[in-house]
Write an enzyme that holds these catalytic residues in place. Structure first.
Site, PDB file in Angstrom:
ATOM      1  N   ARG A 218      26.958 -11.854  -8.407  1.00  0.00           N
ATOM      2  CA  ARG A 218      27.704 -11.288  -9.801  1.00  0.00           C
ATOM      3  C   ARG A 218      29.352 -11.807  -9.726  1.00  0.00           C
ATOM      4  NH1 ARG A 218      23.042  -9.528 -10.152  1.00  0.00           N
ATOM      5  NH2 ARG A 218      22.314  -7.671 -10.667  1.00  0.00           N
ATOM      6  N   SER A 294      22.924  -1.384 -13.266  1.00  0.00           N
ATOM      7  CA  SER A 294      23.704  -0.925 -11.912  1.00  0.00           C
ATOM      8  C   SER A 294      25.214  -0.702 -11.923  1.00  0.00           C
ATOM      9  CB  SER A 294      23.430  -2.228 -11.071  1.00  0.00           C
ATOM     10  OG  SER A 294      22.058  -2.592 -10.678  1.00  0.00           O
ATOM     11  N   GLU A 389      30.148  -2.671 -10.099  1.00  0.00           N
ATOM     12  CA  GLU A 389      29.775  -3.816 -10.779  1.00  0.00           C
ATOM     13  C   GLU A 389      30.350  -3.770 -12.285  1.00  0.00           C
ATOM     14  OE1 GLU A 389      25.790  -4.907 -11.200  1.00  0.00           O
ATOM     15  OE2 GLU A 389      26.171  -6.362 -12.602  1.00  0.00           O
TER      16      GLU A 389
HETATM   17  N1  EPU Z   1      16.618   2.470  -3.692  1.00  0.00           N
HETATM   18  C1  EPU Z   1      16.535   3.695  -3.180  1.00  0.00           C
HETATM   19  N2  EPU Z   1      17.073   4.560  -4.286  1.00  0.00           N
HETATM   20  C2  EPU Z   1      17.345   4.083  -5.470  1.00  0.00           C
HETATM   21  C3  EPU Z   1      17.414   2.737  -5.908  1.00  0.00           C
HETATM   22  C4  EPU Z   1      17.003   1.767  -5.192  1.00  0.00           C
HETATM   23  O1  EPU Z   1      16.008   3.752  -2.327  1.00  0.00           O
HETATM   24  O2  EPU Z   1      17.530   5.147  -6.349  1.00  0.00           O
HETATM   25  C5  EPU Z   1      16.244   1.145  -2.732  1.00  0.00           C
HETATM   26  C6  EPU Z   1      14.801   0.703  -3.294  1.00  0.00           C
HETATM   27  O3  EPU Z   1      13.683   1.424  -2.662  1.00  0.00           O
HETATM   28  C7  EPU Z   1      14.797  -0.774  -2.841  1.00  0.00           C
HETATM   29  C8  EPU Z   1      16.241  -1.048  -2.656  1.00  0.00           C
HETATM   30  O4  EPU Z   1      17.051   0.152  -2.906  1.00  0.00           O
HETATM   31  O5  EPU Z   1      14.362  -0.700  -1.422  1.00  0.00           O
HETATM   32  C9  EPU Z   1      16.692  -1.922  -3.888  1.00  0.00           C
HETATM   33  O6  EPU Z   1      16.267  -1.366  -4.982  1.00  0.00           O
HETATM   34  P1  EPU Z   1      15.880  -2.372  -6.488  1.00  0.00           P
HETATM   35  O7  EPU Z   1      14.998  -3.142  -6.057  1.00  0.00           O
HETATM   36  O8  EPU Z   1      15.675  -1.314  -7.448  1.00  0.00           O
HETATM   37  O9  EPU Z   1      17.411  -3.202  -6.793  1.00  0.00           O
HETATM   38  P2  EPU Z   1      18.805  -2.822  -6.738  1.00  0.00           P
HETATM   39  O10 EPU Z   1      19.384  -3.216  -5.609  1.00  0.00           O
HETATM   40  O11 EPU Z   1      19.051  -1.255  -6.758  1.00  0.00           O
HETATM   41  C10 EPU Z   1      19.407  -4.933  -8.098  1.00  0.00           C
HETATM   42  C11 EPU Z   1      20.308  -5.447  -8.928  1.00  0.00           C
HETATM   43  C12 EPU Z   1      19.736  -5.036 -10.557  1.00  0.00           C
HETATM   44  C13 EPU Z   1      18.377  -5.643 -10.622  1.00  0.00           C
HETATM   45  C14 EPU Z   1      17.431  -5.308  -9.440  1.00  0.00           C
HETATM   46  C15 EPU Z   1      16.244  -6.017  -9.376  1.00  0.00           C
HETATM   47  C16 EPU Z   1      22.573  -5.397  -8.219  1.00  0.00           C
HETATM   48  C17 EPU Z   1      23.749  -4.478  -8.253  1.00  0.00           C
HETATM   49  N3  EPU Z   1      21.747  -4.659  -8.875  1.00  0.00           N
HETATM   50  O12 EPU Z   1      19.412  -3.451  -8.000  1.00  0.00           O
HETATM   51  O13 EPU Z   1      20.537  -5.271 -11.471  1.00  0.00           O
HETATM   52  O14 EPU Z   1      17.675  -5.422 -11.757  1.00  0.00           O
HETATM   53  O15 EPU Z   1      18.020  -5.376  -7.979  1.00  0.00           O
HETATM   54  O16 EPU Z   1      16.483  -7.277  -9.019  1.00  0.00           O
HETATM   55  O17 EPU Z   1      22.402  -6.289  -7.428  1.00  0.00           O
HETATM   56  C18 EPU Z   1      22.370  -4.831 -12.837  1.00  0.00           C
HETATM   57  O18 EPU Z   1      23.128  -5.695 -12.341  1.00  0.00           O
HETATM   58  O19 EPU Z   1      22.704  -3.993 -13.948  1.00  0.00           O
HETATM   59  C19 EPU Z   1      20.894  -4.597 -12.518  1.00  0.00           C
HETATM   60  C20 EPU Z   1      20.148  -3.688 -13.137  1.00  0.00           C
END
Ligand code: EPU
Length: 394
Positions: A218, A294, A389
């Protein structure tokens, strides 16, 4: 607005006696402004784009409500949209030394209050296939003002592969290159060849090769070291003529299996649809619930700090990352009890704790305050700083 002149033309085409009408108005002092109006379904609409172009649109005291996905009703002093690089070049002298901010789809920002300056928006459009690269990869040059997901759709439709995992990310193409958007194991930097921009200080047109964009998670030169110095006008992507699906991310693999799709038969269109469905199930529809996707970035901590935390939280999700271990901020926010909680007009999405939402009529200040409180709670519980972000604009 100054005086407006209306001209109406009619012309008979050969002996067909078909009439073509063209109506245009040109603002005095800016003869280039032209509106073509369809007068009747039988009359053709003429676009005199070569000689007269709709170039720059200015609206004073403008509500940004429909230009930010958080749905914040902030106003700016002037909202300026432009169609071409030349238009932008013409605007630069008046921007220098004044307060301005360039937006894309407004999907990654929060206006903390009214904006006492100019908000700029690009309408530079177009998909231009370029000659393939020597290694056979395909190149497409895309206008910064193209909606990113429409760009992904175009690419999938025309057999340019590699962007599928970035489907349904809100925003526009120029901002995608600034923000280095990413999801499901991919980020836009993976497929960027170069980024064209105008330098605000002197109007120089610069082509940044991918390596010069200093892309990271990012991060890019445009939002880092050179913040505010360039305005992105076009982005050239490098894509593949053959579809090689990237399904390493757990949720995709699971969905491919659940749908009973035989992996070798998976098409780019199917993968795009899967990604869209996964995003829809986890993230709010911007048209229904205001958010900036996010809200925080996932922090990377040093390995000893991670190992100490893991003693307390053996189930803590984590990923290896450059410089240490990445810990999902969404998980930490959920552990702090924030998931699904609402405070007044703002809250935390119940399906994904990384997403802050507008529960109805929120102000940017309320979002800011909630973000501060959540970050403080995460810091207190885990000793980890989480950084937004989303960009706060004041
Ligand atoms: N998790 C939780 N609780 C929650 C959310 C997440 O425990 O409420 C845990 C999930 O179980 C998982 C981990 O956190 O083990 C990661 O969750 P997720 O796969 O949903 O991805 P994220 O890290 O929360 C990132 C990106 C998203 C992107 C997703 C999928 C960032 C800041 N965000 O989210 O990007 O869609 O991965 O690749 O890196 C964005 O930037 O706006 C965005 C949506």
């Amino acid at each position: 607005m100054s005086k407006i002149y209306f001209l109406t033309f009619s012309a008979a085409l050969g002996n067909m006696s078909k009439l073509y009408f063209l109506t245009f108005s040109a603002a005095l002092g800016n003869m280039s402004k032209l509106y073509c109006t369809r007068l009747h379904e039988n009359f053709l609409v003429y676009s005199f784009t070569k000689n007269f172009r709709i170039m720059i649109t200015r609206t004073p005291d403008f509500s940004l409500l429909h230009h930010n996905t958080f749905g914040i009703d902030a106003r700016c002093r002037e909202f300026v949209e432009y169609d071409t690089e030349d238009d932008l070049l013409a605007l630069l002298p008046e921007l220098r030394g004044t307060k301005y901010f360039h937006i894309g789809g407004g999907s990654n920002l929060v206006f903390v209050g009214d904006y006492a300056g100019t908000v700029l928006h690009s309408r530079i459009k177009g998909f231009e296939p370029l000659a393939p690269a020597p290694d056979g990869s395909l190149r497409v040059r895309i206008g910064a003002g193209e909606v990113w997901d429409e760009a992904v759709d175009y690419l999938v439709e025309h057999g340019y592969y590699g962007a599928e995992n970035l489907s349904y990310i809100p925003g526009e193409t120029g901002a995608a290159a600034v923000q280095n958007i990413g999801a499901y194991g991919a980020e836009v930097a993976d497929i960027i060849e170069s980024v064209e921009a105008l330098r605000v200080s002197d109007g120089e047109r610069i082509v940044f090769l991918k390596e010069q964009c200093t892309y990271g998670y990012r991060q890019s030169i445009f939002k880092g070291a050179a913040r505010g110095q360039y305005i992105v006008t076009r982005v050239t992507l490098r894509l593949q003529p053959a579809f090689t699906p990237s399904i390493g991310y757990g949720a995709i693999e699971h969905e491919v299996e659940r749908r009973g799709i035989d992996l070798p038969a998976l098409t780019a269109r199917e993968l795009r649809n899967i990604i869209i469905d996964i995003r829809r199930s986890k993230l709010p529809e911007p048209s229904e619930v205001g958010s900036a996707g996010s809200f925080f970035m996932n922090p990377v901590v040093q390995r000893p700090q991670f190992e100490a935390l893991q003693q307390h939280y053996p189930d803590m999700p984590h990923y290896d990352a450059p410089g240490g271990v990445k810990i999902p901020a969404g998980w930490m926010i959920e552990q702090c009890g924030w998931k699904g909680r609402t405070v007044g007009r703002v809250g935390v999405y119940d399906k994904q704790a990384l997403v802050l939402i507008n529960a109805g009529g929120a102000t940017g200040r309320e979002v800011y305050n909630l973000a501060q409180t959540i970050a403080a709670d995460v810091q207190a519980k885990f000793g980890i700083e989480i950084t937004p972000e989303a960009n706060f604009v004041e």
